[in-house]
Design an enzyme around this catalytic site. Structure first.
Site, short mmCIF file in Angstrom:
data_model
loop_
_atom_site.label_atom_id
_atom_site.label_comp_id
_atom_site.label_asym_id
_atom_site.label_seq_id
_atom_site.Cartn_x
_atom_site.Cartn_y
_atom_site.Cartn_z
N GLU A 19 -9.62 6.18 4.03
CA GLU A 19 -10.38 5.13 4.69
C GLU A 19 -9.44 3.95 4.89
OE1 GLU A 19 -10.06 5.38 1.50
OE2 GLU A 19 -9.49 3.31 1.05
N SER B 240 1.57 -9.76 -0.76
CA SER B 240 1.23 -8.33 -0.68
C SER B 240 1.58 -7.69 0.65
CB SER B 240 -0.26 -8.14 -0.97
OG SER B 240 -1.05 -8.98 -0.15
N LYS C 284 0.80 -1.23 0.00
CA LYS C 284 0.00 0.00 0.00
C LYS C 284 0.83 1.28 0.00
CE LYS C 284 -4.43 -1.63 1.08
NZ LYS C 284 -4.30 -2.94 1.76
#
Ligand SMILES: *Cc1c(COP(=O)(O)O)cnc(C)c1O
Length: 399
Positions: free
Chosen positions: A115, A382, A93
């Protein structure tokens, strides 16, 4: 397949998916963002700064690791893991958060909202806000705050304000609604760092572009290690950002199969999973037209997954498009399968994967033994599993 259409088009559509389904007040800031992004995209200075932050701040390139022991145990294809878990803040991310912080600076916006579901995007956003001196507010469902408590503490330490959202199911969907509500009232000075390849144009495209580095590196690395392209790419799909980041640079390579793995939860029954391509339908949610989980009246259904990061009712529009084209296949792993993958990778490779990533691991565990020894698989790891220890141990103890 060598002539895949270039998407999205100027209106943000990936075929019939995507678009800009937002209230009137958000149209202007989204247009402004889209136009500024078009300039940034071809601005060498912007790209250079982005790349230098990815290298020196985030820790790129991430390794492409041959999971030799795991591959041998399974007795089939050779499995490589793209180690996004080794990035700063522990997941892919940060790639997108850094890119969007640079966009906020270009736009002269000093306040950031975001969010978060699992908390990973909130942590990545709080991190770049600290790095760039931006004011940061993160909306998070109350239920997610409880299951991801360590990430809430990290965000607060980084100087972010974490706002609990109690509406509805009190998870990611409600957090997105709150963030959009905030943005509607504050667009003058606020940029919304959306955390996945979702929402209104230009987010699905921009977030994809910021994550393409995953696939670009993996492509170069596998060519260096194996002298050829992989047979299969595997990634988990929440909103779809880590998957599209890995897949995109390989889309023109016909010989490379790609599989996205959604959250099968407790099985494909209403309200028990978050696998939008299993029993989902076409609809509009939070700015975009895509596959989502809704009942016959069009009401968004409750979702369930052991991993907060995959627990969302809609999938990114580019994935809906790639499914329609038949270019990417989509399947799911259940909670139990993901937990088994979580345990297996920890025990055999000494790598504790995020529960989200464990869905991709679970699929690899299923198919690798059936593939010939000469085949090469790349699975996207990930994120790392530290944040999931409490949740996973609770479930694994119940066995
Ligand atoms: C958020 C998250 C995901 C799911 O989001 P995508 O946009 O589908 O990538 C997957 N893995 C990890 C580690 C995450 O934090």
């Amino acid at each position: 397949m060598s002539s895949l259409p270039s998407v999205p088009d100027a209106t943000g559509h990936f075929g019939q998916y995507g678009g800009m389904f937002v209230p009137e007040t958000l149209m202007a800031p989204l247009q402004e963002l889209a136009e500024e992004y078009e300039r940034a995209r071809v601005d060498e200075e912007f790209q250079r700064e982005f790349e230098s932050l990815l290298t020196d701040y985030c820790g790129r390139p991430t390794p492409l690791y041959h999971a030799r022991r795991w591959s041998e145990t399974m007795g089939g294809a050779k499995v490589y893991l793209k180690r996004e878990d080794l990035l700063h803040t522990g997941a892919h991310k940060i790639n997108n958060a850094v890119g969007q912080a640079l966009m906020a600076r270009r736009l002269g916006k000093k306040r950031i909202i975001a969010e978060t579901g699992a908390g990973q995007h909130g942590v990545a956003t709080a991190t770049v806000c600290a790095r760039f001196g931006l004011d940061c507010t993160v909306y998070m469902g109350q239920v997610d705050m409880e299951r991801q408590a360590p990430n809430v503490q990290r965000m607060e330490l980084l100087g972010a304000k974490v706002v609990p959202v109690n509406a509805g199911q009190a998870t990611l969907k409600e957090a997105v609604s709150e963030a959009m509500r905030d943005w509607t009232a504050t667009v003058e000075n606020t940029h919304y760092i959306l955390g996945s390849a979702l929402g209104s144009h230009p987010f699905p495209m921009m977030v994809r572009d910021f994550h393409r580095v995953i696939g670009r590196e993996a492509r170069e690395q596998i060519l260096a290690k194996e002298g050829r392209l992989p047979n299969l790419l595997v990634a988990c799909v929440g909103g779809g950002s880590n998957a599209i980041g890995l897949f995109h640079p390989f889309l023109e390579d016909e010989e490379v199969r790609m599989v996205g793995v959604e959250a099968g939860g407790e099985g494909i029954l209403p309200e028990k999973h978050a696998a939008r391509f299993q029993g989902g339908k076409l609809g509009v949610l939070q700015g975009t037209k895509t596959w989502l989980l809704a009942d016959d009246d069009g009401q968004i259904e409750l979702t369930h997954s052991v991993s907060a990061g995959l627990d969302y009712a809609a999938v990114g529009p580019e994935h809906a498009f790639l499914k329609e084209l038949g270019r990417v296949e989509y399947t799911y792993a259940t909670d139990d399968e993901a937990l088994a993958g979580f345990k297996e990778l920890s025990e055999i490779e000494g790598i504790i994967p995020a529960l989200e990533s464990a869905h991709a691991i679970a699929y690899v565990a299923k198919v690798a033994p059936q593939l010939p020894a000469g085949d090469v698989i790349i699975a996207n790891l990930s994120g790392r599993g530290d944040k999931d220890m409490e949740q996973a141990c609770r479930f694994l103890m119940e066995e």
